[in-house]
Design an enzyme around this catalytic site. Structure first.
Site, PDB file in Angstrom:
ATOM      1  N   CYS A  14       0.248  -1.389   0.104  1.00 22.06           N
ATOM      2  CA  CYS A  14      -0.341  -0.438  -0.044  1.00 22.06           C
ATOM      3  C   CYS A  14       0.856   1.083   0.152  1.00 22.06           C
ATOM      4  O   CYS A  14       1.922   1.052   0.607  1.00 22.06           O
ATOM      5  CB  CYS A  14      -0.895  -0.442   1.275  1.00 22.06           C
ATOM      6  SG  CYS A  14      -0.654  -0.464   2.585  1.00 22.06           S
ATOM      7  N   CYS A  17       2.819   2.084   2.788  1.00 24.74           N
ATOM      8  CA  CYS A  17       4.477   0.603   2.951  1.00 24.74           C
ATOM      9  C   CYS A  17       5.973   1.847   1.444  1.00 24.74           C
ATOM     10  O   CYS A  17       6.810   1.316   2.149  1.00 24.74           O
ATOM     11  CB  CYS A  17       4.656  -0.588   2.000  1.00 24.74           C
ATOM     12  SG  CYS A  17       2.755  -1.348   3.072  1.00 24.74           S
ATOM     13  N   ASP A 427      12.658  23.171 -34.277  1.00 22.78           N
ATOM     14  CA  ASP A 427      14.650  23.469 -34.624  1.00 22.78           C
ATOM     15  C   ASP A 427      13.910  23.508 -36.366  1.00 22.78           C
ATOM     16  O   ASP A 427      13.454  22.465 -36.844  1.00 22.78           O
ATOM     17  CB  ASP A 427      15.147  22.126 -35.085  1.00 22.78           C
ATOM     18  CG  ASP A 427      16.733  22.629 -35.715  1.00 22.78           C
ATOM     19  OD1 ASP A 427      16.871  23.733 -36.140  1.00 22.78           O
ATOM     20  OD2 ASP A 427      17.060  21.593 -36.050  1.00 22.78           O
ATOM     21  N   ASP A 603      17.315  17.645 -33.439  1.00 20.20           N
ATOM     22  CA  ASP A 603      17.904  16.060 -33.194  1.00 20.20           C
ATOM     23  C   ASP A 603      18.462  15.081 -31.991  1.00 20.20           C
ATOM     24  O   ASP A 603      19.167  14.481 -32.298  1.00 20.20           O
ATOM     25  CB  ASP A 603      18.896  16.940 -34.371  1.00 20.20           C
ATOM     26  CG  ASP A 603      20.019  17.269 -33.928  1.00 20.20           C
ATOM     27  OD1 ASP A 603      20.404  17.465 -33.326  1.00 20.20           O
ATOM     28  OD2 ASP A 603      21.046  17.538 -34.795  1.00 20.20           O
ATOM     29  N   ASP A 607      21.658  20.242 -30.750  1.00 21.32           N
ATOM     30  CA  ASP A 607      20.322  21.676 -30.209  1.00 21.32           C
ATOM     31  C   ASP A 607      20.521  20.829 -28.533  1.00 21.32           C
ATOM     32  O   ASP A 607      19.270  21.190 -28.180  1.00 21.32           O
ATOM     33  CB  ASP A 607      19.211  20.916 -30.023  1.00 21.32           C
ATOM     34  CG  ASP A 607      18.840  21.781 -32.446  1.00 21.32           C
ATOM     35  OD1 ASP A 607      18.997  22.627 -32.441  1.00 21.32           O
ATOM     36  OD2 ASP A 607      18.282  20.732 -33.426  1.00 21.32           O
TER      37      ASP A 607
END
Length: 708
Positions: A14, A17, A427, A603, A607
């Site tokens: 749960c 825990c 881009d 890419d 970039d």
């Protein structure tokens, strides 16, 4: 220096825990960040290896009362996930058997005639049956509660153990000394069937949960199933069928029609159409021939070819994707902090409410039996299981759905951020366009083209490649060059067959025209115009982004004229041209300063600074040479439509997360008072608690079928 490790955590049931384990890890010296996922049973820990060792992290988890295990050295992502799948199957089967037996025994006990329940022999038989169910089917629940208590914590197991243990001990007392209760005017009723059915419903809920959880990891199972067990390897001109681990780099592999490719590589002869749909989401098979890269796990369709193995094991594309998906599914979304804060104090509050309920009923004169039964119902109904599953189930299903669409979404945080994106920066070269310039017109004869291409062959510029490819397409043989010289941003020159050949842009020649010019011994003798075609589908994808209410910005290092031409073709109004990488970063920062949430697509290499600056970075790729680590989302198929799909998926996932949390919290808000007021019996409470968890998982699974 920071390292990250994943630790398998066993025994969590749960949100409480999960909260205990995470708190223990975060409080360990040297731990920078810890995220514990209830669904996957994994703790991802970023730590300083000079301050703490992985073994100490395991000890920190063990000290909380839960199991912990470091990943086995030398195991691949495939092997670890296969082990996890086997464990899940075994656990689901074990739970199913225990649930069926417990339900059958509980049902038989419940339907015993009232007369029989007062027969001492029947009561002792029920005592034995209940003890068996508690020791066999409920063993993990009671042992979990015991270990949690030893370590000063409490979780769902504690609530169930308290509830069923109270019902059982009360019934044992009634069975052994019924006269004690009769002498005090208390009807000596036993609640063995309630104890059995409470455990039965809790275990049934866990069995259904385990079955549903397996559906959330179906995308990972499919990815792992892509890799065949063996490969046809040529060694010393003999074809051998070897297990995948025995394949070596540079081995030559034979692939026949209909077979899966065993590893990554590069085709050396032959050609065929290869189905890459499972990895890229692209349904149309791709033509592959000599020199093309191929991905392990994809399917050869009609032809046959031989290829040389390049990347193996953990460095292969498929293995990296499996690793990233496991990391993504084990990550946590920021919205889970709400569940963490609540679950951290939930169990102690519930125990206090049960005590208040018992006291209230006693003060009202209802008697110890009624007070105890009502308090047990409060303990059972309040288990915070659904709360712990609300967000991670949605994250797991969504990342799996994304993978099937060719999207690698790197975890819950990226998934949650995506829904807030309102500006997309693209881009130009290689993102909106194909990134492969082509000659669209040529005013040049073959001899001049031959000399120009010979010089351009020494250059690494994309425009130079277009000139070389154009010359080769016309069957021209290129001579050698000497005295090669490149002028950055302008052009190149060299001696070819005794003549001085210059190739470059108009600025290189002091010209005002367009295109690439060629001069032989100082005289301009040719001109070619180059264009980078717009990628198929870019216009439609950008239109879809705009329909979603997003502003689209085009940024490029190219000159304004070609940038504007591309922007007109795809319908973008906002253009930033002629900027270097730091200029792209500055533009994204400017947009963010305006309060915009920015996604950047590039890419993943040139970039990278802009991708890092953006709130969400999309790395474009083809599935082979893709920079998988560059962005928050990787588009395995080089198609801008993936950006819109990712945003729509994120918005749908956010809706499901909120529904799950509303249901999990709302269930407790309504159910706890109902149980405290005596409207819910412990048996009904246990069934409702189990179904709340299952409902959250099933609601998350809707994302698999939702239209994106």
């Amino acid at each position: 220096m920071t390292e990250t490790i994943s630790i398998h955590v066993g025994g969590m049931t749960c949100a409480a825990c999960q909260s205990h384990v995470q708190r223990a890890l975060e409080q360990s010296p040297g731990v920078k960040k810890a995220a514990v996922n209830l669904m996957t049973g994994e703790a991802t820990v970023a730590f300083d290896p000079q301050a703490i060792e992985p073994a100490a992290l395991v000890d920190a988890i063990l000290d909380t009362g839960y199991d912990a295990q470091l990943p086995a050295p030398g195991r691949t992502a495939f092997e670890e996930q296969e082990d996890r799948e086997r464990d899940q199957v075994v656990e689901a089967r074990e739970l199913a058997v225990k649930a069926i037996v417990s339900l059958a025994l509980g049902g038989a006990a419940m339907f015993l005639p009232m007369r029989a329940m007062h027969d001492p022999a029947v009561r002792y038989a029920l005592l034995a049956v209940t003890a068996f169910v508690m020791a066999w089917a409920g063993r993990r629940i009671f042992s979990g509660a015991w270990f949690a208590a030893l370590h000063g914590s409490a979780d769902m197991n504690a609530l169930v153990a308290l509830g069923t243990g109270t019902a059982f001990l009360y019934s044992v007392a009634v069975t052994v000394v019924p006269q004690f209760f009769e002498s005090r005017g208390i009807l000596p009723e036993v609640y063995y069937e309630a104890a059995i059915l409470i455990l039965a419903f809790v275990i049934t809920g866990r069995a259904l949960e385990a079955r549903a959880k397996r559906q959330t990891t179906s995308a990972l199972r499919k990815l792992i199933g892509l890799q065949p067990a063996t490969a046809h390897v040529l060694r010393d001109d003999v074809e051998l069928d070897l297990p995948i681990p025995e394949v070596m780099r540079r081995d030559v592999i034979v692939v026949r029609p209909g077979e899966k490719l065993p590893v990554d590589g590069e085709i050396i002869d032959g050609s065929s159409y290869v189905d890459e749909s499972m990895l890229t989401g692209e349904p149309t098979p791709v033509l592959k021939s000599a020199g093309n890269a191929v991905i392990g796990g994809t399917v050869n369709t009609t032809g046959s070819f031989r290829y040389r193995a390049t990347t193996l094991g953990e460095t292969s594309v498929l293995a990296r994707i499996v690793t990233l998906m496991r990391q993504a599914q084990a990550s946590r979304a920021p919205i889970e902090r709400l569940a963490d804060r609540i679950s951290g104090v939930f169990v102690p509050i519930v125990v206090a409410l049960a005590i208040v309920t018992f006291s209230g009923w006693m003060l009202a004169g209802a008697g110890a039996t009624k007070a105890a039964v009502t308090a047990v119902a409060v303990l059972i109904i309040a288990c915070p299981c659904a709360m712990g599953l609300a967000v991670p189930t949605a994250v797991m299903v969504a990342t799996g759905r994304g993978a099937g669409m060719g999207l690698l979404i790197k975890g819950g945080e990226a998934l949650e951020k995506l829904r807030r994106v309102n500006t997309v920066v693209l881009d130009k070269t290689g993102t909106v366009t194909e990134g492969r310039p082509r000659i669209v017109s040529a005013q040049i004869d073959d001899d001049v083209l031959r000399l120009a291409a010979a010089v351009e062959r020494r250059s690494e510029h994309p425009l130079a490649r277009s000139v070389v490819e154009f010359a080769e397409s016309r069957g021209l043989n290129l001579p050698d060059v000497t005295e090669f010289l490149a002028t950055a941003g302008r052009g190149v020159e060299a001696m070819v067959e005794g003549r001085r050949v210059k190739v470059g842009n108009a600025e290189f020649f002091g010209d005002s025209g367009e295109g690439i010019l060629v001069a032989i011994d100082g005289a301009v003798t040719g001109r070619v115009r180059v264009s980078d075609p717009v990628r198929a589908g870019s216009k439609e994808a950008i239109g879809e982004l705009q329909r979603l209410g997003l502003e689209v910005v085009l940024v490029t290092g190219d000159h304004p004229e070609p940038a504007q031409a591309v922007a007109r073709q795809v319908g973008i109004d906002h253009i930033v041209a002629g900027v270097l990488p730091d200029g792209k970063v500055a533009e994204i920062r400017r947009l963010q300063n305006e309060g915009r949430v920015v996604a950047m697509a590039g890419d993943g290499i040139n970039d990278a600074p802009a991708l890092a600056q953006a709130d969400i970075g999309f790395a474009m790729g083809s599935g082979t040479d893709i920079a998988i680590e560059a962005g928050d989302v990787t588009l395995l198929r080089a198609d801008l439509a993936g950006i819109a799909h990712a945003i729509v998926l994120s918005r749908a996932t956010w809706t499901v997360m909120r529904q799950n949390l509303f249901w999990a919290l709302g269930y407790n808000v309504v159910a706890i008072p109902a149980a405290a007021l005596g409207f819910l019996s412990p048996v009904i409470a246990s069934a409702a608690m189990a179904m709340s968890s299952v409902s959250v998982v099933l609601n998350s699974l809707r994302l698999k079928r939702m239209k994106i």
